[in-house]
Motif scaffolding. Structure first.
Motif, PDB file in Angstrom:
ATOM      1  N   GLN A 163       1.015  71.718  24.415  1.00 13.71           N
ATOM      2  CA  GLN A 163      -0.067  72.758  24.378  1.00 13.71           C
ATOM      3  C   GLN A 163      -0.207  73.785  23.445  1.00 13.71           C
ATOM      4  O   GLN A 163       0.712  74.281  23.205  1.00 13.71           O
ATOM      5  CB  GLN A 163       0.366  73.177  25.835  1.00 13.71           C
ATOM      6  N   ARG A 164      -1.458  73.629  22.854  1.00 11.52           N
ATOM      7  CA  ARG A 164      -1.718  74.589  21.934  1.00 11.52           C
ATOM      8  C   ARG A 164      -3.005  75.369  22.411  1.00 11.52           C
ATOM      9  O   ARG A 164      -3.846  74.805  22.998  1.00 11.52           O
ATOM     10  CB  ARG A 164      -2.277  74.213  20.596  1.00 11.52           C
TER      11      ARG A 164
ATOM     12  N   GLY B 182      -3.963  71.066  15.848  1.00  7.15           N
ATOM     13  CA  GLY B 182      -3.687  69.742  15.297  1.00  7.15           C
ATOM     14  C   GLY B 182      -2.398  69.162  15.813  1.00  7.15           C
ATOM     15  O   GLY B 182      -1.308  69.882  16.005  1.00  7.15           O
ATOM     16  N   PRO B 183      -2.346  67.749  15.712  1.00  5.52           N
ATOM     17  CA  PRO B 183      -1.093  67.160  16.056  1.00  5.52           C
ATOM     18  C   PRO B 183      -0.060  67.330  15.079  1.00  5.52           C
ATOM     19  O   PRO B 183       1.202  66.979  15.329  1.00  5.52           O
ATOM     20  CB  PRO B 183      -1.706  65.606  16.165  1.00  5.52           C
TER      21      PRO B 183
ATOM     22  N   ALA C 275     -12.906  73.372  11.328  1.00  6.23           N
ATOM     23  CA  ALA C 275     -11.521  72.897  10.515  1.00  6.23           C
ATOM     24  C   ALA C 275     -10.385  74.216  11.343  1.00  6.23           C
ATOM     25  O   ALA C 275      -9.267  73.553  11.072  1.00  6.23           O
ATOM     26  CB  ALA C 275     -11.974  73.370   9.164  1.00  6.23           C
ATOM     27  N   LEU C 276     -10.589  75.294  11.094  1.00  2.28           N
ATOM     28  CA  LEU C 276      -9.644  76.105  11.578  1.00  2.28           C
ATOM     29  C   LEU C 276      -9.197  75.960  13.229  1.00  2.28           C
ATOM     30  O   LEU C 276      -7.958  75.906  13.069  1.00  2.28           O
ATOM     31  CB  LEU C 276     -10.345  77.769  11.521  1.00  2.28           C
TER      32      LEU C 276
ATOM     33  N   GLU D  98      -9.256  62.873  10.865  1.00  3.24           N
ATOM     34  CA  GLU D  98      -9.312  63.460  12.390  1.00  3.24           C
ATOM     35  C   GLU D  98     -10.462  64.089  12.726  1.00  3.24           C
ATOM     36  O   GLU D  98     -10.610  64.333  14.022  1.00  3.24           O
ATOM     37  CB  GLU D  98      -7.906  64.340  12.688  1.00  3.24           C
ATOM     38  N   LEU D  99     -11.165  64.854  11.664  1.00  5.10           N
ATOM     39  CA  LEU D  99     -12.278  65.651  12.083  1.00  5.10           C
ATOM     40  C   LEU D  99     -13.497  64.747  11.925  1.00  5.10           C
ATOM     41  O   LEU D  99     -14.618  65.217  11.781  1.00  5.10           O
ATOM     42  CB  LEU D  99     -12.297  66.755  10.784  1.00  5.10           C
ATOM     43  N   GLY D 100     -13.509  63.430  11.362  1.00  2.66           N
ATOM     44  CA  GLY D 100     -14.447  62.825  11.036  1.00  2.66           C
ATOM     45  C   GLY D 100     -15.033  62.932   9.713  1.00  2.66           C
ATOM     46  O   GLY D 100     -16.405  62.719   9.179  1.00  2.66           O
TER      47      GLY D 100
END
Length: 263
Positions: free
Chosen positions: A4-5, A35-36, A28-29, A54-56
């Motif tokens: 959990q973040r 992020g994992p 991005a931030l 991961e962001l495309g």
């Protein structure tokens, strides 16, 4: 089950430092914060190609955005080590919790991986967010005084009440230091010193060694401090008392309060 973040909405969407950031910057931030690949300190390895995917985005697009975050002191990226430092990490995560019993060992491991060029700045910010006892423990660990692999050594943090539980393990902990100009020349037993004062004792002995003013081996000084803490009126400040004993402790002398000043 995933980790959990969380993100503090006030510290993110209403943060003055994010004014002027584009939607890509904020996206991005958020990824850097959740992020994992992220860890508990906000300084971790991140490959541009993977982050972009991961962001495309392409890795070039990701690098362009991270460069903008770096210009705004929101993040920093080391191209050589492929490591990112999320500068706003502690605005969204509790630094004190990383010094809890279950996390502090891993926190120290992560800190030891931080690039040297970032370390001082990171530690200044990190320490400012810790309790005093946690700062002492961290300093002792980073100087090699405390062996984090020693089972039961240290104290626990009750994060719900914000209270410190001191170590009740009575087994002796012998810590061996490599002989250098800034460290002990032998094994020392600090188990009789309250944990929150061990960093001060260590620092005072190091200063005495560097000055050439220590009259006995460090263990004798530590033993004298142990007797002080066993007395009805233990010292409230460990550093000056340890330095005094390092300089003036007499061979075979009692360490009663009537003989030495500085407590």
């Amino acid at each position: 089950m995933g980790r959990q973040r969380t993100i503090n909405d006030q510290n993110f969407w209403h943060a003055p430092r994010l004014e002027g950031c584009t939607s890509e910057d904020k996206f991005a931030l958020i990824h850097l914060l959740t992020g994992p690949k992220s860890n508990i300190t906000g300084v971790y390895t991140l490959v541009p190609r993977h982050a972009g995917a991961e962001l495309g985005w392409t890795q070039e697009q990701w690098r362009d955005v991270v460069n903008r975050l770096q210009e705004r002191a929101l993040a920093r990226y080391d191209d050589e080590r492929l490591m990112v430092w999320v500068r706003v990490w502690w605005e969204h995560h509790n630094a004190r919790q990383t010094m809890g019993v279950k996390l502090r060992g891993r926190a120290v491991e992560e800190i030891n991986r931080i690039p040297a060029s970032w370390l001082d700045e990171f530690l200044t910010d990190y320490r400012s967010r810790l309790m005093e006892e946690q700062r002492h423990w961290l300093s002792a660990v980073l100087t090699g005084l405390v062996d984090t692999s020693a089972e039961g050594y240290g104290y626990g943090i009750d994060t719900s009440a914000g209270k410190v539980r001191h170590n009740t393990n009575k087994q002796q902990k012998l810590l061996t230091e490599t002989t250098t100009e800034n460290s002990y020349p032998q094994s020392v037993d600090m188990s009789g010193i309250p944990l929150e004062f061990q960093g001060e004792v260590h620092r005072a002995i190091q200063v005495a060694i560097q000055e050439g003013s220590i009259r006995h081996d460090p263990q004798s000084v530590i033993n004298a401090m142990v007797e002080r803490y066993r007395s009805p009126s233990p010292p409230r400040s460990a550093y000056p008392m340890t330095l005094h004993l390092a300089k003036y402790l007499q061979p075979g002398a009692s360490v009663g309060r009537g003989r030495y000043a500085g407590g």
